[in-house]
Design an enzyme around this catalytic site. Structure first.
Site, mmCIF file in Angstrom:
data_model
loop_
_atom_site.group_PDB
_atom_site.id
_atom_site.type_symbol
_atom_site.label_atom_id
_atom_site.label_comp_id
_atom_site.label_asym_id
_atom_site.label_seq_id
_atom_site.Cartn_x
_atom_site.Cartn_y
_atom_site.Cartn_z
ATOM 1 N N VAL A 16 -20.563 -8.366 13.654
ATOM 2 C CA VAL A 16 -19.784 -7.188 13.259
ATOM 3 C C VAL A 16 -18.341 -7.579 12.964
ATOM 4 O O VAL A 16 -17.773 -7.210 11.930
ATOM 5 C CB VAL A 16 -19.830 -6.093 14.338
ATOM 6 C CG1 VAL A 16 -18.877 -4.944 13.978
ATOM 7 C CG2 VAL A 16 -21.242 -5.557 14.512
ATOM 8 N N ALA A 83 -21.723 -7.150 24.614
ATOM 9 C CA ALA A 83 -23.109 -7.600 24.601
ATOM 10 C C ALA A 83 -23.852 -6.880 23.484
ATOM 11 O O ALA A 83 -23.692 -5.674 23.314
ATOM 12 C CB ALA A 83 -23.763 -7.315 25.944
ATOM 13 N N GLN A 85 -26.859 -5.104 21.260
ATOM 14 C CA GLN A 85 -27.990 -4.219 21.547
ATOM 15 C C GLN A 85 -29.288 -4.947 21.219
ATOM 16 O O GLN A 85 -29.484 -5.422 20.104
ATOM 17 C CB GLN A 85 -27.866 -2.947 20.705
ATOM 18 C CG GLN A 85 -28.870 -1.860 21.039
ATOM 19 C CD GLN A 85 -28.624 -0.604 20.213
ATOM 20 O OE1 GLN A 85 -27.645 -0.522 19.477
ATOM 21 N NE2 GLN A 85 -29.502 0.362 20.331
ATOM 22 N N ALA A 121 -15.419 -0.347 18.481
ATOM 23 C CA ALA A 121 -16.724 -0.310 17.817
ATOM 24 C C ALA A 121 -17.852 -0.756 18.724
ATOM 25 O O ALA A 121 -19.020 -0.527 18.411
ATOM 26 C CB ALA A 121 -16.707 -1.176 16.564
ATOM 27 N N ALA A 122 -17.536 -1.416 19.844
ATOM 28 C CA ALA A 122 -18.586 -1.875 20.759
ATOM 29 C C ALA A 122 -19.344 -0.676 21.323
ATOM 30 O O ALA A 122 -18.775 0.398 21.534
ATOM 31 C CB ALA A 122 -17.971 -2.695 21.890
ATOM 32 N N ALA A 153 -22.549 8.245 6.915
ATOM 33 C CA ALA A 153 -22.780 7.507 5.671
ATOM 34 C C ALA A 153 -24.274 7.286 5.441
ATOM 35 O O ALA A 153 -24.761 7.385 4.303
ATOM 36 C CB ALA A 153 -22.042 6.173 5.710
ATOM 37 N N HIS A 178 -22.787 8.769 19.050
ATOM 38 C CA HIS A 178 -23.313 7.728 18.157
ATOM 39 C C HIS A 178 -24.533 7.153 18.867
ATOM 40 O O HIS A 178 -24.452 6.178 19.599
ATOM 41 C CB HIS A 178 -22.263 6.643 17.911
ATOM 42 C CG HIS A 178 -22.786 5.455 17.154
ATOM 43 N ND1 HIS A 178 -23.401 5.566 15.934
ATOM 44 C CD2 HIS A 178 -22.801 4.132 17.467
ATOM 45 C CE1 HIS A 178 -23.759 4.359 15.512
ATOM 46 N NE2 HIS A 178 -23.408 3.478 16.431
#
EC number: 1.1.1.27
Length: 319
Positions: A16, A83, A85, A121-122, A153, A178
């Site tokens: 990422v 970590a 996913q 963002a993690a 999106a 999320h």
């Protein structure tokens, strides 16, 4: 706060992070871009690789490897480290181990004298963003999560494929967690003011197509992770979009994760994805979309899950 500029520090140079760095360089969003990771050789190589491409960037950008002291004068610190996913693992199952990682990172950032904005963002992003806000004591508008920008999106893209229009012509939102309890706001989704939900129903003769699109949106990450190990391009572009809104003072409304203060049914304290005005002052104004009774009930469920999960890691706020 210090004078606002365009220095970005990225913490986490995995799939990422490196994809985000590439997006930022190709768009010329930052003037100075610093990468921090424990894998220092990889950072050094990525910095070299990115700098070789800056000749093609639309504006000058200086990419460099850094340490936490580089955060002192950063305008924006973006955290993708954590970590990953695993296949079959929910974002919420990551919570304890990634909260511990986040705490260590954020302490080092704040110890540098950092006085800018956090973009998280993690995963689980809503929990971790709230943790950063409460741990640092920074104003909520300066601690922002990627929220449901990517999910929205995905929804726009899937609708566009069904209706034969450009994704940018679709006005549709995913809000809430999320994750598994996110919801599509079908009551407000439209193309040129025409209801997407009604159009899908007219075209197919049933409500099943809208549900199929929602499920495919919600479960997209699981499918991608199963096939290639992780998602990174979509979220990297979402992070670039949020960063651009902040650094360029764009006044864009994006479904970032931000702290509610009485909106959407009186909820307070919880972080989750909702339409929010984003500019150089951070996430400054929440827009409260009208929800149907069913949508409000789903939103309340999302809030409850996030509240319960945050309660399980509250003890980590203590030093």
């Amino acid at each position: 706060m210090k004078t606002f500029g365009k220095k970005v520090v990225l913490i986490g140079d995995g799939s990422v992070g490196s994809s985000y760095a590439f997006a930022m360089v190709t768009q010329g969003v930052a003037d100075e871009f610093v990468i921090i990771d424990i894998a220092k050789d990889k950072v050094k190589a990525d910095v070299q690789d990115l700098n070789h491409g800056t000749v093609h960037s639309p504006s000058p950008v200086d990419v460099k490897a850094g340490e936490y002291e580089d955060c002192k004068d950063a305008d924006l610190v973006v955290i993708t480290a954590g970590a990953p996913q695993k296949p079959g693992e929910t974002r919420l199952q990551l919570v304890e181990k990634n909260t511990k990682i986040m705490k260590s990172i954020v302490k080092s950032v704040m110890d540098s004298g950092f006085d800018g904005y956090f973009l998280i963002a993690a995963n689980p992003v809503d929990i971790l963003t709230r943790f950063v806000k409460e741990y640092t004591g920074l104003p909520a508008e300066r601690v922002i999560g990627s929220g449901t920008v990517l999910d929205s999106a995905r929804l726009q893209y899937l609708i566009s494929q069904e209706l034969g229009v450009a994704p940018s012509s679709v006005d549709a939102s995913i809000i809430g967690e999320h994750g598994d309890t996110e919801l599509a706001v079908w009551s407000q989704a439209n193309v040129a003011g025409i209801s997407v939900y009604d159009t899908l129903k007219e075209q197919t003769g049933s409500e099943a197509k809208a549900e199929e699109i929602y499920v495919n949106t919600r479960d997209a990450a699981y499918e991608i992770i199963q096939a290639k190990g992780s998602t990174y391009y979509g979220i990297a572009l979402a992070l670039m979009r949020i960063s651009k809104a902040i650094l360029n003072n764009e006044n864009n409304v994006l479904n970032v994760s931000i702290q509610l203060d009485g909106q959407y049914g009186g909820h307070k304290g919880v972080y989750l994805g909702v339409p929010t005005l984003v500019n150089q002052h951070g996430a400054v104004k929440i827009y409260e979309m009208p929800l149907s009774a069913e949508e409000q009930a789903l939103f309340d469920k999302s809030v409850k899950i996030l509240e319960d999960t945050f309660d399980s890691i509250k003890y980590l706020l203590e030093d």
